[in-house]
Design an enzyme around this catalytic site. Structure first.
Site, PDB file in Angstrom:
ATOM      1  CG  ASN B 487      -1.908   1.111   1.225  1.00 61.08           C
ATOM      2  OD1 ASN B 487      -1.632   2.218   0.778  1.00 61.08           O
ATOM      3  ND2 ASN B 487      -3.099   0.811   1.720  1.00 61.08           N
ATOM      4  CG  ASP B 488       2.577   2.356  -3.628  1.00 61.99           C
ATOM      5  OD1 ASP B 488       3.428   1.622  -3.099  1.00 61.99           O
ATOM      6  OD2 ASP B 488       2.224   2.238  -4.812  1.00 61.99           O
ATOM      7  CB  CYS B 489      -1.582   5.666   0.597  1.00 67.47           C
ATOM      8  SG  CYS B 489      -1.874   6.149  -1.115  1.00 67.47           S
TER       9      CYS B 489
END
Lengths: 792, 792
Positions: B487-489
Site C-alpha cells: 500500500n503506497d499510501c
C-alpha cells in the site's frame, strides 16, 4: 499577392486580425507576473498561476491539431432551430462566408467579436492589475428584426492536476483526485480537497487546490463541472453534447475530469444588447471566487479595471516612442517590440503555445539578457530581477541554470551538475545597463549573497564571474566552453575553448574597467587592464581564421567555424562580437562583417552558421540532430540578429544595419503571412534558412532573446539613444533614405524630445538650442523637458 | 434495464460490441512482446515498440475528450456528393440511425465493420507473430445497385519524437527534427535522420529513427506525410481537410509534425468488393517497409498470418478450460481472464489508455505477481521473466523498483534510493508456482547474479529476500513497511511495522521449509522452522485487534486498521492474508473473515479499508489524497479481490468465495455497463466504493494485479486445480448451486479431463476409474490423457 490576415492599429496599440484562419494560431498574453494567460486569435490557450509548470490551471493539448483544442470558449445557440456557433471561429468553425469575426490583440487584453445569424457577440479577455483571476467581458446583440432566444455556454477545461506534466500522464492517480461543486453562479474546481493547504510551499504538489469559474451580471440556468457530462464521451469542443442538446446538467466531477461551463438563456428584443462577465481564477469559489465576482460585479468596474491595465502598460511604452518614415518600424517600436520584451521578461521561456510548461523558473542566461529590453519600462522590477539572479550565482562564479523565484534560497542552494560558460558574463550587459538607466552607481557596492555560500558586492559578483572563466581557460589561453557556451549544440569537451565567450569576456573587462575607474578602484583597473592586454594578444593570435573569426577550438584542437571545416565553416556570433566587444580593428571588422554578409545573410535574416551540418558526427556538433537550416543547424536563429545590427551600426553602416534589422522584423512579413506563418507582430525564435525547403517560415514565437536584442539594437544602435553613466548618448546610425526621425525618451525622470535630421552636412547636437561638444547629453545639463535637435 | 453494449462470442473467443457509443472507449491489445498496440472499439489507441515510454510510435492524447482523438482511422468518401464517414463510428461520428457498426475484439486482433450509404467496410487490425509491424486488412463492398466511386483515406499520426514524454512537451526541439518522405505506396517517417543509428542502445534518444506506413494490394493516388497538410491548420480528425477536399497533396514534413495518410480511389460495381492492406511498422520504408509489404503482399499471406496468431494464442488458453453452469464465468475463464493475464504479463503497467507511457519497464512487485496468471500459458517466458527479476534483487535482499529489460545489467546496477518491504516476498508465490508447474525442482539450485554484485542460487535469493525483512524489523518483532509495504499510501516511518508483510513473510517461511525439505536442506529447515515459531508468537501477540487483524504499527506505535481508528479502522489485506499465510487458527479465521464481510464487502467487491479517510493527516495516511471511496482511500481495489476468494475457499466457504468472485468479475456487469462504464471483459484496477457518489463505476482497465489474482483464485481455489511438486491437487470449493463442472487442464505435457460432481454424498477422486487416497493426483500415476472424476 497580399497574404495578410490583419493589420496594426497604432492608435489603439492593437493588432487586428480580420481573417480568423491564420496560418498558425496567433497568440497574445493576458495577465501579470503572478497570474498569466496565453490566448490566441480563436480564444485558444491556457491560464497559469505563478508557474506554467507547477501552476497550470487550464488544459492545453500541445502538439494537437487543431492547436485550438482547448480554450476560453463562448458558444451561442439559436433556440429556435438548435443551430450553434462559437464567438471565436474555432472550435465550431462555421463557414467563413456566413461567419465574420475580428480579433483585436491588445496590450494585456484580447477582444474577439463575431457576427453570425444576425447575432453579434464580443468577448474581451483580460486580467485586472495584480488580480489572480481573469475576466471575460461578454456582450451579445440581436441585430435582427425579431425577438430572439439564445442559449450561451461559456466554458473552459481546468487541469485536474496543477502540474503540467502530471496532469497528462499519471492518469491512474489523476482519475481519483478531482472534486467539483457548483451552482448557477459559481463553480468550484478542487483537487486533493481533503489534503491540508500549504500555500507557503507552492512547489508541494500534495496539497488541496482550488480554482473557480463565476458569472457576474447574469444568472445561469444550469452548470456543468464534469468534463464528460459537458462534452459527452464522444463529444468534442466542436460540438459539446451540452451545447448540442441546449442544456447543462448540473454535473459534478468526483474523480474523473473537471469542466467549468454555464448554460445561460438570453431573450433579446430586436436591437437589444446584453452584457455580463465570466471570472476564472485561483482560490475557493466561496472565498476568492465571491470576492472576485464582487469586485467585477458591474460593467463599470470591469471597464475601469481594463482601462487601468491598458493605461499602466501604455505608460511603460511611452518611456520611448519614435516616428520614422517606416510605418512597420513605428508599429513595432512603439508597441509590439516593447510589449514582446515585457512578456519575455515576465515569463522567460516558460509559457507559450510552444513552451509547454516543462521549464520551471527563470533560465539564467536568457533572463539576464531579457533585462535589456525591459529596463526602460520596468526599472524597479528589473532591479529586483537582477538582484535575484545575482544570488543565483555560486561562490565559484558560475551560475544555477535556472532560478525559481518561489523556491530560491540564496546561501543554501546546491551546486549544479554542469556549468555553462556564458551565464554570468551576461552580467556585463545587464548590470551596467541598469545602473546607467537608473543612475544608481552605488548599486555596484550593494552586498548580495551567492547561491551556495558567502556574499560579495555586486562588483565582487562581477569580478567573480570573470574569474570563473579565467580559471577555466584552455590551451590557447581562451575561456573554455564548458557544458555549453550559449550554443547548446557545440561539443567542445571539457578543455575546448569558445571564441564567442572570449569576446564576451573582453567586453566584460572593458565594462569592468569603466566601472572601476568611476569607483576609483585603481588596483582593479590595473588588474583588468593587464588582463585585457594579454587577452587581446591571445585573441589576435588564435581567433582569426584568415577571412573571419573562428567559433571555437575543441579539446583536441579541432576548429569550429574555420575554412578548414566542410560544414559549419563560418559562424555568426564571433564575427558580430569581435566588433561589439571592441576587439576587431577596423580592417578586421570590415573583413569579418563582409564574410558574415556574403556567407550568412539571407533575405530572412542572418544564419547562425553555414554550411548546414549533415555528415558531421554528433559528438562534434550535436546540431545535426536538427534538420539542415533549422535552429542551431544553420537556421536563422533570431536571438542573434540584433548583434549583426549592432555591429554594423557600430561600424557606421546604417543601411546595412537597417537591412539586417528589417529582415528579422516581424512586421516586415505582415503581407507575406502564408510564408512566415507565425505572428507578424512579435518575434520568433528561429526562421528556416535557405538550407531548409521551408526557407522563410518562422517557428516558436513570442518568448525569445530576439525580443530584447532586436529592441536594444533598434533603440540604442539604429536610433542610437543610449543611456550612459553621465547622461544620454545620441549616436544614431540611420538608413540613408530616412530624412528625419522623431523620438521621445524618458530618462531618469526627464523627458527628451529628439529630432534627428539625417544626412546633414553640418553634424551637431543641440540641447534646447545649445550646441553640445560631444554626442553625450550630460544629465545635469538637461531640464525636466528637453528639445534635442540632432543633425546627423 | 439491459444496459449492455455487446456480448461474448465464446466460439470465436471474441467480445462483440454492437453499439459503438460505449460509456468509455473499450480497448483491446494487438501485438507481441516487442511491438504492441492498444486499440479501442472505435479504432482509437496507439502503437509502441519495446517500451511505450521510449518507443511510442503513434500519438495518443491522454486526458483528451473524446478519448478517440488519435487512432488507426479509415475514412470513406462518396465522390458523387462529397459526404464522408469513418469505418469506425468515431472520429466522424455519423448519426447512429444511419450508421451501423460492429466491433469484434479478439485475442490479438480487432475487427471493426460498418455500413453507411450502402457501402460496407471492414478493417481487421493485428500484428503477425514476431513482426515489428501491424497490419490493417481492409475490405470494402458496394451493396447498392449502382456503380460507386469512393475515395478511401487510411491514416495515423506518428510521434515526432519516440519519447512519450518529450513528444508532448519539448516543442521548441520537436518542431525541427521530423523528416518524412513518401510515394503512393510507402511513406517514411523519420526523426533526427542525419544522426547515426544506435540500435544497440535503445534508450539513446539521440539517434535516427524511422517508421513506415505502406499499402499492399492497391496503389494510392497520393499521400500526405505532413500533419497540417492532411488535417488543415484548423482541421481535426472529425473532418480532415484532405478528406473534406477529397485529395491528399503528397506533402512532406521537414520540421513540424508528421502524418501518414493515403488517398485511394475505388470504383466498385454493384456487389463488388475490394480488399487491400495497410502496414505500419518500425524501420526505414525502403528496407523494413518493403520487406513487410512483401511479406503481406497477398490476402492469403495476411489471412495465414492472422490465423497463425489466433491459433498460437488459443493453444495457450487450451491449457485450461472449464464448463460450468455460469456462462459469464465460462466466457471469462476460457478466454478473457487468461488473455487479460497474458497482456498484463507482457506489458506490466506500461501501456494502456490510462498508463500513458510514463512507466518504463517492469515494476518489480507487480511483475512478480503477474507471473502467476500466465504460468500455465507462457511457462518458458515466465521462466525467463523470473530469472530477469531475480537478477533485479540486490545483494542485500531488496529489489530495484523497476527492471528495464533493454537496459538491465545484473551485477552493475546502482542501489535504489528507497526499498519497499514486499518486493521480494512475492518470490514465494511466483517461484514455487513455476517449479510446481514445470516440475523443474533443480531450478532452485540455479546460480543467478544479484543486481548490484555477487550471486546466489535461486534458493539463496529467496533466503536473502527473507533476511532482508528479518534485518528490518521493528519494536514488535514484525517487519518494517519501509518506503511502502504494497500500500503506497501508508506512512509508517522507517521503523513502522506492516502486519500484511508479516503474513507474507510467514507464507514465505512455510514455502521455504517445504522446498528445503524436498531438497534435503535440513539445517535450513531448522532455521526456518525456528523463525516460524518465533514469528507466529509475535503475530499472535501483536497482530490481533480483538475482532480482526491490525494493518500496521507506525514508528511511534500508532495503529492502523484498529477499532481505535476513526478512519481506516479495518483493512482488507491482513484479514485475507492471515488465512492465506496459514497463521490464523480456524476460530480467528472465521472471526476475521466475518469482520471483513460485515465491514468491507459491498455488492461491487471488497473495499480496501473503511471508513474512508477524510480528516486524517496525510503524513499518517496519504490515501487522503484521493477522494473517499477511490483507490487506496477505501476504494474497491481489485488487486485484492482474489485474496478474499482464496481465503474463503481455503476455509471451505464455496458460496462466499463465489460471491466475492462474482462481485469483481467483469462479465457480471455486462448488462449494467452504464454503471460500471469500463469493459465487461477485462478487470479494472479500482471500483468506486460506497464512500463515493459513483459507487460501482470502474476505472483503469486491463493492466492490473487483479487479472492475475482473480484468475488464480478462480482456477486454483474455486475450481481447486493446483499444481504441486508431486502432481496435481484437485480441491474444488464450488458454490453449492453448481451441480457439475468440467475442466480440461494440461500439466507438464499431460492432459487431464476433469469432471467435478458437486455436493456428492460420497466424496472421492477417481483417476481413470481408480479411486485415489488423497486429492492429489501423483504425476507419475497419470497417463498422457486422463479422465478424472471428482465427487466433491
Amino acid at each position: 499577392m497580399n497574404q495578410s490576415y490583419g493589420h496594426f492599429d497604432d492608435a489603439r496599440r492593437e493588432y487586428v486580425i480580420t481573417k480568423p484562419n491564420t496560418p498558425r494560431p496567433w497568440s497574445n498574453y493576458i495577465g501579470n507576473a503572478n497570474f498569466g494567460g496565453v490566448i490566441t486569435n480563436n480564444a485558444g490557450g491556457y491560464t497559469f498561476y505563478r508557474s506554467a509548470a507547477q501552476g497550470k490551471l487550464t488544459r492545453y493539448k500541445f502538439n494537437a491539431m487543431p492547436g485550438e483544442l482547448n480554450g476560453r470558449y463562448l458558444y451561442l445557440r439559436n433556440q429556435a432551430n438548435g443551430d450553434f456557433w462559437s464567438n471565436s471561429w474555432v472550435p465550431v468553425g462555421k463557414p467563413l462566408d456566413q461567419f465574420k469575426s475580428t480579433c483585436r490583440h491588445g496590450t494585456g487584453y484580447t477582444t474577439i467579436e463575431s457576427t453570425y445569424d444576425s447575432i453579434s457577440s464580443e468577448v474581451t479577455y483580460f486580467t485586472p492589475s495584480g488580480a489572480l483571476y481573469e475576466v471575460w467581458k461578454v456582450s451579445v446583440t440581436n441585430h435582427s428584426s425579431e425577438p430572439r432566444t439564445l442559449k450561451l455556454f461559456p466554458c473552459l477545461e481546468p487541469q485536474c492536476n496543477w502540474s503540467a506534466e502530471d496532469d497528462n500522464k499519471n492518469l491512474q492517480y489523476n482519475q481519483y483526485i478531482c472534486a467539483t461543486s457548483g451552482n448557477t453562479q459559481l463553480i468550484d474546481i478542487g483537487s486533493n480537497i481533503n489534503m491540508p493547504e500549504d500555500p507557503e510551499h507552492f512547489e508541494n504538489k500534495d496539497q488541496a487546490r482550488h480554482t473557480f469559474f463565476g458569472l457576474t451580471g447574469i444568472k445561469a440556468n444550469a452548470f456543468d463541472s464534469d468534463l464528460t457530462s459537458f462534452l459527452g464521451t464522444y463529444g468534442s469542443y466542436s460540438a459539446p453534447e451540452a451545447v448540442v442538446k441546449g442544456r447543462c446538467s448540473n454535473s459534478t466531477a468526483i474523480g474523473d475530469m473537471p469542466a467549468a461551463a454555464f448554460e445561460i438563456e438570453l431573450q433579446l428584443a430586436p436591437g437589444e444588447s446584453k452584457t455580463f462577465a465570466c471570472i476564472f481564477g485561483v482560490g475557493k469559489a466561496d472565498i476568492e471566487g465571491l470576492a472576485a465576482c464582487d469586485a467585477m460585479a458591474t460593467t463599470e468596474s470591469i471597464d475601469a479595471a481594463l482601462h487601468a491595465i491598458t493605461t499602466e502598460t501604455h505608460r511603460k511604452f511611452e518611456s520611448f516612442s519614435v516616428e520614422t518614415p517606416d510605418d512597420a518600424f513605428n508599429s513595432m517600436l512603439n508597441t509590439w517590440a516593447p510589449y514582446n520584451c515585457l512578456m519575455t521578461f515576465y515569463w522567460s521561456r516558460t509559457a507559450s503555445l510552444v513552451y509547454a510548461g516543462e521549464r520551471d523558473g527563470l533560465g539564467f542566461r536568457d533572463t539576464m539578457q531579457d533585462m535589456l529590453g525591459a529596463m526602460g519600462m520596468e526599472l524597479n522590477e528589473a532591479h529586483r530581477r537582477i538582484e535575484l539572479l545575482l544570488t543565483g550565482q555560486l561562490s565559484n562564479g558560475g551560475a544555477l541554470p535556472v532560478v525559481k523565484p518561489f523556491a530560491h534560497t540564496p546561501g543554501a542552494m546546491k551546486e549544479p551538475e554542469h556549468y555553462r560558460a556564458d551565464d554570468c558574463l551576461w552580467f556585463f550587459n545587464a548590470v551596467p545597463e541598469y545602473v546607467k538607466e537608473s543612475g544608481a552607481i552605488e548599486f555596484y557596492k550593494k552586498v548580495l549573497p551567492y547561491a551556495d555560500k558567502g556574499e560579495a558586492t555586486v562588483l565582487g559578483h562581477m569580478r567573480r564571474a570573470m574569474e570563473f572563466n579565467f580559471d577555466r581557460c584552455g590551451a590557447h589561453g581562451l575561456p573554455c566552453g564548458l557544458h555549453a557556451d550559449w550554443n547548446d549544440c557545440l561539443r567542445l569537451g571539457e578543455a575546448g575553448e569558445s571564441i564567442f565567450v572570449a569576446f564576451q569576456l573582453r567586453l566584460a573587462l572593458r565594462e569592468y574597467i569603466d566601472i572601476c575607474q568611476r569607483l576609483g578602484e585603481e588596483s582593479e583597473v590595473e588588474w583588468a587592464t593587464a588582463k585585457l592586454t594579454t587577452y587581446d594578444a591571445a585573441l589576435a593570435e588564435h581567433a582569426w581564421d584568415g577571412e573571419w573569426y573562428l567559433r571555437a577550438y575543441r579539446y583536441d584542437g579541432l576548429k569550429f567555424g574555420s575554412k578548414e571545416n566542410e560544414e559549419g565553416s563560418i559562424f555568426m556570433n564571433p564575427q558580430a562580437w569581435s566588433v561589439i566587444s571592441g576587439h576587431a580593428d577596423s580592417s578586421r571588422a570590415e573583413r569579418t562583417m563582409k564574410a558574415l554578409k556574403e556567407q550568412l545573410s539571407t533575405e530572412f535574416g542572418v544564419m547562425l552558421c553555414a554550411p548546414a551540418y549533415v555528415k558531421t558526427d554528433p559528438s562534434v556538433m550535436l546540431g545535426v540532430l536538427f534538420n539542415p537550416g533549422m535552429k542551431e543547424n544553420a537556421g536563422i536563429f533570431n536571438h542573434t540578429q540584433g548583434w549583426a545590427v549592432m555591429a554594423e551600426a557600430m561600424l557606421g553602416n546604417g543601411d546595412q544595419a537597417w537591412q539586417y534589422f528589417k529582415a528579422s522584423m516581424p512586421a516586415t512579413y505582415n503581407d507575406r503571412a502564408d510564408l512566415r506563418e507565425v505572428e507578424p507582430y512579435v518575434v520568433c525564435q528561429s526562421t528556416h534558412s535557405k538550407f531548409s525547403p521551408r526557407f522563410g517560415t518562422g517557428r516558436v514565437s513570442w518568448l525569445s532573446g530576439s525580443a530584447t536584442w532586436n529592441y536594444h539594437a533598434a533603440t540604442q544602435y539604429i536610433l542610437g539613444i543610449r543611456p550612459e553613466y553621465d547622461g544620454l548618448r545620441i549616436a544614431p546610425c540611420l538608413p540613408s533614405h530616412w530624412p528625419e526621425v522623431k523620438i521621445k525618451r524618458t530618462f531618469r525622470g526627464k523627458r527628451f524630445e529628439i529630432t534627428i535630421q539625417n544626412g546633414s552636412e553640418t553634424p551637431g547636437i543641440y540641447l534646447n538650442g545649445q550646441k553640445l561638444e560631444t554626442d553625450l547629453i550630460p544629465f545635469e545639463r538637461a531640464e525636466a523637458t528637453n528639445q534635442v535637435l540632432v543633425q546627423a
